[in-house]
Write a protein that holds these residues in place. Structure first.
Motif, mmCIF file in Angstrom:
data_model
loop_
_atom_site.group_PDB
_atom_site.id
_atom_site.type_symbol
_atom_site.label_atom_id
_atom_site.label_comp_id
_atom_site.label_asym_id
_atom_site.label_seq_id
_atom_site.Cartn_x
_atom_site.Cartn_y
_atom_site.Cartn_z
ATOM 1 N N THR A 16 0.825 -1.208 0.000
ATOM 2 C CA THR A 16 0.000 0.000 0.000
ATOM 3 C C THR A 16 0.860 1.259 0.000
ATOM 4 N N LEU A 88 -11.243 2.246 3.673
ATOM 5 C CA LEU A 88 -11.456 1.375 2.535
ATOM 6 C C LEU A 88 -12.513 1.973 1.610
ATOM 7 N N SER A 123 -7.948 -5.280 3.851
ATOM 8 C CA SER A 123 -8.957 -4.886 2.864
ATOM 9 C C SER A 123 -9.977 -5.993 2.658
ATOM 10 N N ARG A 126 -12.167 -6.421 5.869
ATOM 11 C CA ARG A 126 -13.148 -5.343 6.017
ATOM 12 C C ARG A 126 -14.312 -5.521 5.042
ATOM 13 N N THR A 163 -11.234 -3.048 -4.416
ATOM 14 C CA THR A 163 -11.140 -2.242 -3.192
ATOM 15 C C THR A 163 -9.719 -1.718 -3.062
ATOM 16 N N PRO A 165 -7.308 1.166 -0.316
ATOM 17 C CA PRO A 165 -7.288 2.252 0.667
ATOM 18 C C PRO A 165 -7.502 3.571 -0.074
ATOM 19 N N TRP A 190 -8.095 3.032 10.724
ATOM 20 C CA TRP A 190 -7.095 2.293 9.955
ATOM 21 C C TRP A 190 -5.846 3.157 9.925
#
Length: 229
Positions: A16, A88, A123, A126, A163, A165, A190
């Motif tokens: 990420t 997310l 991810s 969630r 999905t 962030p 998060w």
């Protein structure tokens, strides 16, 4: 060691951060300090990052805390600085029929083809929680991969849902013509953090790099509601 314009910085991070944060930070930093060599090692877990910091194979780690309170207890010998709180988002290509909707319900997306991260990632967990809260199973998944570029490219085609962030969408949304779909998720902390080992003196050049990370992520922190800072 005392010269902040020369040396090396060893960074451990998740995919990420490597995709969303580091390219811009490295570009700015390298323009200011062209004689500094940066090393980036992608580490997929908190345990791997913590071990690398303790073994001093990296100077700093950057990652998203999965369980903030538990994770911080694990790292009781670390300095943990929260840079911002990520969230997310469900994403589709801007030419997708879903991107033109003002409101989308998760139930409508169950049978759409999804490209997701692996099942043990935050991810994925969630998203599973969000579908379970609606009494739904996981949607139809055609690919599981940690690769940000692969998921972004597929989502950009308009045929797939993905999905990310929100920090990743900020970095790649315009480049890949991606759009966050209007889906409500429960607010969940998060924290995106930068971590160093306690009682370790950092070189001036490492301190300068951390300063650049703080500067770059400041707008992300400023965009958040006060209650989440």
């Amino acid at each position: 060691m005392a010269d902040p314009t020369v040396g090396e910085v060893r960074i451990g991070c998740q995919e990420t951060f490597a995709a969303a944060i580091l390219p811009s930070v490295i570009h700015r930093f390298s323009q200011a300090y062209p004689r500094v060599v940066l090393h980036v090692e992608q580490l997929g877990s908190l345990a791997a990052e913590s071990s690398a910091l303790r073994e001093r194979t990296i100077d700093l780690g950057m990652f998203l805390l999965v369980k903030p309170n538990d994770d911080k207890r694990i790292m009781d010998d670390m300095n943990v600085e929260v840079l911002f709180h990520d969230e997310l988002v469900v994403v589709a290509g801007r030419q997708s029929r879903w991107a033109r909707r003002r409101k989308v319900d998760l139930a409508e997306l169950v049978d759409e083809p999804w490209v997701l991260t692996e099942s043990d990632t935050l991810s994925h967990l969630r998203l599973a929680e969000a579908f379970a809260a609606r009494g739904l199973g996981m949607p139809k998944t055609i690919l599981l991969t940690i690769s940000t570029h692969l998921r972004a490219n597929l989502a950009a085609s308009g045929h797939y849902i993905a999905t990310f962030p929100n920090s990743t969408l900020r970095a790649y949304g315009d480049r890949f013509s991606l759009k966050a779909l209007p889906i409500s998720f429960p607010a969940r902390p998060w924290p995106a953090v930068i971590v160093t080992l306690k009682n370790r003196t950092l070189s001036p050049v490492v301190e300068r790099f951390i300063h650049h990370v703080r500067d770059f992520t400041q707008p992300m922190r400023a965009d958040q509601p006060a209650s989440r800072r």
